[in-house]
Design an enzyme around this catalytic site. Structure first.
Site, mmCIF file in Angstrom:
data_model
loop_
_atom_site.group_PDB
_atom_site.id
_atom_site.type_symbol
_atom_site.label_atom_id
_atom_site.label_comp_id
_atom_site.label_asym_id
_atom_site.label_seq_id
_atom_site.Cartn_x
_atom_site.Cartn_y
_atom_site.Cartn_z
ATOM 1 N N HIS A 46 0.839 -1.193 0.000
ATOM 2 C CA HIS A 46 0.000 0.000 0.000
ATOM 3 C C HIS A 46 0.882 1.254 0.000
ATOM 4 O O HIS A 46 2.068 1.195 0.302
ATOM 5 C CB HIS A 46 -0.855 0.070 1.270
ATOM 6 C CG HIS A 46 -1.702 -1.126 1.539
ATOM 7 N ND1 HIS A 46 -3.070 -1.113 1.369
ATOM 8 C CD2 HIS A 46 -1.405 -2.363 2.019
ATOM 9 C CE1 HIS A 46 -3.575 -2.291 1.716
ATOM 10 N NE2 HIS A 46 -2.575 -3.061 2.114
ATOM 11 N N GLU A 128 2.377 -0.993 4.450
ATOM 12 C CA GLU A 128 2.132 0.385 4.028
ATOM 13 C C GLU A 128 3.461 1.106 3.839
ATOM 14 O O GLU A 128 4.331 1.067 4.711
ATOM 15 C CB GLU A 128 1.314 1.140 5.088
ATOM 16 C CG GLU A 128 -0.080 0.588 5.335
ATOM 17 C CD GLU A 128 -1.118 1.146 4.373
ATOM 18 O OE1 GLU A 128 -0.745 1.945 3.481
ATOM 19 O OE2 GLU A 128 -2.299 0.784 4.528
ATOM 20 N N HIS A 165 -2.271 -2.746 -3.556
ATOM 21 C CA HIS A 165 -3.657 -2.576 -3.125
ATOM 22 C C HIS A 165 -4.560 -2.412 -4.347
ATOM 23 O O HIS A 165 -5.695 -2.916 -4.381
ATOM 24 C CB HIS A 165 -3.753 -1.349 -2.208
ATOM 25 C CG HIS A 165 -4.963 -1.332 -1.344
ATOM 26 N ND1 HIS A 165 -5.277 -0.263 -0.544
ATOM 27 C CD2 HIS A 165 -5.962 -2.231 -1.136
ATOM 28 C CE1 HIS A 165 -6.402 -0.511 0.115
ATOM 29 N NE2 HIS A 165 -6.831 -1.696 -0.230
ATOM 30 N N ASP A 175 -3.430 2.758 -4.844
ATOM 31 C CA ASP A 175 -2.083 2.685 -4.291
ATOM 32 C C ASP A 175 -1.456 1.306 -4.477
ATOM 33 O O ASP A 175 -2.185 0.321 -4.612
ATOM 34 C CB ASP A 175 -2.112 3.071 -2.801
ATOM 35 C CG ASP A 175 -3.047 2.189 -1.976
ATOM 36 O OD1 ASP A 175 -4.240 2.108 -2.310
ATOM 37 O OD2 ASP A 175 -2.578 1.584 -0.994
#
Length: 204
Positions: A46, A128, A165, A175
Site C-alpha cells: 500500500h 504500508e 492494493h 495505491d
C-alpha cells in the site's frame, strides 16, 4: 548510532509469533484472528500519507492506533473514525514499524480479491509505504521492503508473490500507484524471491 538507525542496519527476521526484529513495535487494536489453518500467502503493498502528501508526521501511526485527532487537520475528519491497520509501515527513511503480528489478520485490504480468492486480509500481510501514488518512493523504502519480503517468505514458505492494493481492489484503490517501481523491487528480490505483479506465471 541512533536507535532508529540501528533498527535499519540489522538483518530482518520474523519470529515464530509473527514479530519482525528489528522493528519498532506499536500494537494496534485493529486486528483479529485469521481463519483457522490459514497462513499468509500474499504480501499486499500500500501507499499512505497523513495528511495526504505530507511525510514524517505521526498521522499514520495515530490512525492505526485509533488516536487520530479529527480536528488536527481538515482531512482527518474524513478518516478518524475508521478502524484500520496494517502489519507494517515503512517510513521514507526505511524505518520499519509493526502494528500487528503476522499470525493475526490486520484490517488493510478491505473488499478485495486475488486470483479468484476473496477477503485478502485472511491470507495476506499488509505493508504500508509512506508515500503517494505520484511521489517517487525512496531507495531506503525499496531496500526495507525487499528485506521484509525475503524475511516473510523465509518464515512463511507459502508466500509466493506480492500485489498492490490496486491489484486486489481494482477500481476502488489506486495505491501504491504509478510512482511505485515494481521492476526495481523484482530486481532486488531476485529470481528466488516472491513474484511481483506482471511477472511470468511460472514464478507464482
Amino acid at each position: 548510532m541512533t536507535a532508529r538507525a540501528a533498527r535499519r542496519s540489522l538483518r530482518l527476521a520474523i519470529d515464530a509469533g509473527g514479530r519482525a526484529r528489528p522493528a519498532r513495535w506499536i500494537p494496534s487494536p485493529n486486528h483479529d484472528a485469521r481463519p483457522v489453518g490459514t497462513a499468509p500467502s500474499l504480501i499486499v503493498v500500500h501507499g499512505i500519507s497523513l495528511p495526504p502528501g505530507a511525510f514524517g508526521g505521526d498521522g499514520v501511526i495515530e490512525l492505526f492506533t485509533n488516536r487520530l485527532d479529527a480536528t488536527a487537520h481538515p482531512y482527518y475528519a474524513t478518516v478518524a473514525t475508521l478502524r484500520v491497520s496494517a502489519h507494517f509501515f515503512i517510513r521514507r527513511d526505511g524505518e520499519l514499524v509493526q502494528f500487528v503480528r503476522c499470525a493475526d489478520r490486520a484490517w488493510h485490504a478491505g473488499v478485495s480479491t486475488w486470483r479468484g480468492r476473496p477477503r485478502c486480509n485472511d491470507f495476506s500481510v499488509g505493508v504500508e509505504l509512506e508515500g503517494t501514488d505520484v511521489s517517487p518512493y525512496t531507495a531506503a523504502q525499496y531496500r526495507r521492503l525487499a528485506s521484509l519480503a525475503g524475511a516473510l517468505a523465509r518464515r512463511y514458505p507459502g508466500i509466493a508473490e506480492l500485489a498492490g492494493h490496486s491489484d486486489v481492489a481494482p477500481g476502488r484503490k489506486s495505491d501504491p500507484g504509478p510512482a511505485f517501481d515494481w521492476a526495481r523491487l523484482a530486481a532486488m528480490l531476485g529470481p528466488a524471491g516472491p513474484a511481483v505483479p506482471g511477472m511470468a506465471a511460472d514464478r507464482v
